[in-house]
Design a protein around this motif. Structure first.
Motif, short mmCIF file in Angstrom:
data_model
loop_
_atom_site.label_atom_id
_atom_site.label_comp_id
_atom_site.label_asym_id
_atom_site.label_seq_id
_atom_site.Cartn_x
_atom_site.Cartn_y
_atom_site.Cartn_z
N TYR A 1 -4.82 19.22 -20.04
CA TYR A 1 -3.66 18.39 -19.71
C TYR A 1 -2.53 19.26 -19.16
N SER A 2 -2.56 20.52 -19.55
CA SER A 2 -1.50 21.48 -19.27
C SER A 2 -1.46 21.88 -17.80
N THR A 3 -0.25 22.13 -17.30
CA THR A 3 -0.06 22.66 -15.94
C THR A 3 -0.11 24.17 -15.97
N LEU B 1 -5.46 24.94 -23.15
CA LEU B 1 -6.62 24.06 -23.25
C LEU B 1 -6.44 23.08 -24.39
N ASN B 2 -6.88 21.84 -24.18
CA ASN B 2 -6.74 20.83 -25.21
C ASN B 2 -7.41 21.20 -26.52
N LEU B 3 -8.49 21.96 -26.44
CA LEU B 3 -9.22 22.34 -27.65
C LEU B 3 -8.52 23.43 -28.45
N GLY B 4 -7.32 23.82 -28.03
CA GLY B 4 -6.51 24.69 -28.88
C GLY B 4 -6.40 26.13 -28.48
N LYS B 5 -6.67 26.45 -27.23
CA LYS B 5 -6.56 27.85 -26.78
C LYS B 5 -5.59 27.96 -25.62
N GLY C 1 -4.35 24.36 -32.55
CA GLY C 1 -3.94 22.96 -32.46
C GLY C 1 -4.13 22.46 -31.04
N THR C 2 -4.20 21.15 -30.87
CA THR C 2 -4.34 20.57 -29.53
C THR C 2 -3.19 21.00 -28.64
N VAL C 3 -3.49 21.39 -27.40
CA VAL C 3 -2.46 21.88 -26.50
C VAL C 3 -2.28 20.91 -25.33
N ILE D 1 4.51 28.80 -25.32
CA ILE D 1 3.73 27.56 -25.24
C ILE D 1 3.74 26.87 -26.60
N GLY D 2 3.80 25.54 -26.58
CA GLY D 2 3.78 24.77 -27.81
C GLY D 2 2.39 24.28 -28.14
N SER D 3 2.19 23.89 -29.41
CA SER D 3 0.88 23.44 -29.87
C SER D 3 1.02 22.19 -30.73
N GLY D 4 -0.07 21.45 -30.87
CA GLY D 4 -0.07 20.27 -31.70
C GLY D 4 0.11 20.56 -33.17
N ASN D 5 -0.03 21.82 -33.58
CA ASN D 5 0.21 22.17 -34.98
C ASN D 5 1.70 22.38 -35.28
#
Length: 463
Positions: free
Chosen positions: A172-174, A186-190, A209-211, A224-228
């Motif tokens: 999703y990330s630019t 990456l959405n899978l957390g990297k 966490g989801t990115v 960068i921020g994370s879903g965690n």
């Protein structure tokens, strides 16, 4: 003859002279335990003095520990944080678009002397996947991430594929372009770094966490921020973590950088202004609802989308003081009871502007004017200093995208697949270019061409 007592050396209890065992702890008493009343008083005075000293030292050490911990959290000494191995940053020029919203402050604007696009298709490329990210541009190369996990490199003149890299994770990330690297979450957390020439891996780091956040690179540090709920600061050279800050809520917004601070918006209803070198919190500002858009830095103010309606301007140099929340609640009660006509605002508030409906996407800033679009499809232009509205434009459909300003024109996509070109001076429509999918990412621009992604799986170049 002076009275004799038996003094227990184990528990300091005074016992009668004929006792063999202490009446409290049952320790054996011997002749050595005999003390005179005078000696007993002297002994007790010594014990009392020592006890006071011990308690004083204990309390002093406890206070020192508490204040030391608070001071460490507030001032986080730099010598405890590794220094980045380089000082490189995202480089923004007049003809490139190297990151989300173009630059570190997220202005999403560029001064252009090129001919204004007329809404005509120059080329389109079918990515065979939904695209939620914005294209980034450097020289003759365009890079974009796809939802099925690929990084594409295209020639901006003809849309031909240079190379592609499958990262095996939805994206999703630019992308951010810095030096020879493409940095991407990456959405899978990297978060990973790949070579911009061929897509080969340089480094990767697991964020846990989801990115959805897009990276920003300033002075050798990737933010960068994370879903965690954590904002990460990572060395751009080797992917080594430098520090983290816990916002306490999901992060889907992208960090913005200005001077010595980094700003991030969290689902914990907050805008956080942090020292970009240490991650130390400098200021927080509460935002209603769950904002997904990002902050935009001006010279003295930062502009944030407000899900409860409109945008807000905040003085990011403000300092939170103890009791701020209590004072705000107290003033709010006075206002609700009709005891004051002054609407209470939290510290740092400067102005608010609304065009109707919730605002979830990132504003844009150009020549002392702020541009923002609400979910209901209203695009507004307001004064940076006062929030006074210059004009309002209706897309006549819902909006999920952010605006771009170039060549005296505002460009913004809508949820029905249209890209709108709006006159920057009067807010009148110039043209609409239609795609077959929702437009969620903000467009990009270079040398008179607007580049646009859509959920229909196409990447468009519009001249």
């Amino acid at each position: 003859m002076e009275n004799k007592l038996k003094f227990c050396t184990a528990c300091h209890t005074v016992n009668p002279s004929d006792a063999n065992k202490c009446r409290e702890c049952r320790s054996n008493l011997t002749l050595d335990n005999y003390e005179s009343v005078r000696d007993l008083k002297s002994q007790r005075i010594k014990i009392l003095k020592y006890s006071k000293v011990i308690w004083f030292l204990f309390i002093f050490a406890l206070l020192l520990l508490i204040f030391g911990r608070c001071a460490y959290k507030r001032y986080s000494p730099n010598f405890l944080i590794d220094k980045p191995l380089s000082s490189i940053s995202v480089l923004t020029t007049s003809n490139n678009w190297p990151m989300y919203h173009r630059d570190l402050s997220h202005s999403a604007s560029v001064i252009s002397n090129s001919e204004i696009p007329k809404g005509i298709l120059k080329w389109k490329y079918f990515a065979d996947s939904k695209i939620f990210s914005s294209p980034v541009i450097e020289g003759k190369n365009l890079y974009v991430s796809t939802w099925d996990g690929r990084i594409l490199s295209l020639n901006i003149d003809n849309g031909k594929l240079n190379w592609e890299k499958n990262l095996e994770s939805p994206i999703y990330s630019t992308i951010s372009i810095v030096d020879n690297q493409l940095i991407i979450g990456l959405n899978l957390g990297k978060i990973i770094s790949i070579n911009k020439s061929d897509g080969s891996l340089i480094w990767q780091y697991d964020l846990g966490g989801t990115v959805l956040s897009s990276p920003a690179v300033s002075n050798g540090v990737v933010y960068i921020g994370s879903g965690n709920g954590l904002l990460y600061a990572i060395d751009v050279v080797n992917g080594h973590k430098l520090w983290t800050f816990d916002t306490g809520g999901w992060i889907s917004s992208s960090p913005a950088v200005s001077k010595d601070v980094v700003g991030i918006i969290s689902y914990n209803h907050g805008l956080y202004i942090l020292d970009k070198n240490t991650g130390r919190k400098k200021f927080t500002f509460r935002i209603d609802g769950e904002p997904s858009g990002s902050a935009v830095f001006g010279e003295d103010l930062v502009f944030v989308p407000n899900p409860s309606g409109g945008i807000k301007a905040v003085d990011w140099n403000s300092i939170n003081l103890p009791g701020d929340d209590f004072i705000l609640r107290f003033k709010s009660q006075l206002f609700l009871l009709g005891l004051t006509n002054s609407i209470p605002h939290q510290r740092g508030f400067v102005w608010a502007a609304s065009g109707g409906g919730g605002y979830y996407t990132t504003p844009a800033l150009y020549e002392n004017k702020v541009y923002a679009a609400g979910y209901s499809g209203n695009l507004i232009k307001v004064d940076e200093k006062t929030g006074n509205k210059d004009w309002e434009y209706s897309m006549k459909t819902l909006n999920l995208s952010s605006p771009l300003i170039a060549g005296r024109v505002v460009y913004i996509g809508d949820a029905s697949g249209g890209l709108h070109a709006v006159d920057i001076n009067n807010g009148k429509n110039i043209w609409v270019f239609n795609t077959d999918g929702q437009i969620k990412a903000s467009p990009s621009y270079s040398e008179g061409i607007v580049y646009l992604t859509s959920e229909d799986g196409y990447l468009y170049a519009i001249k």
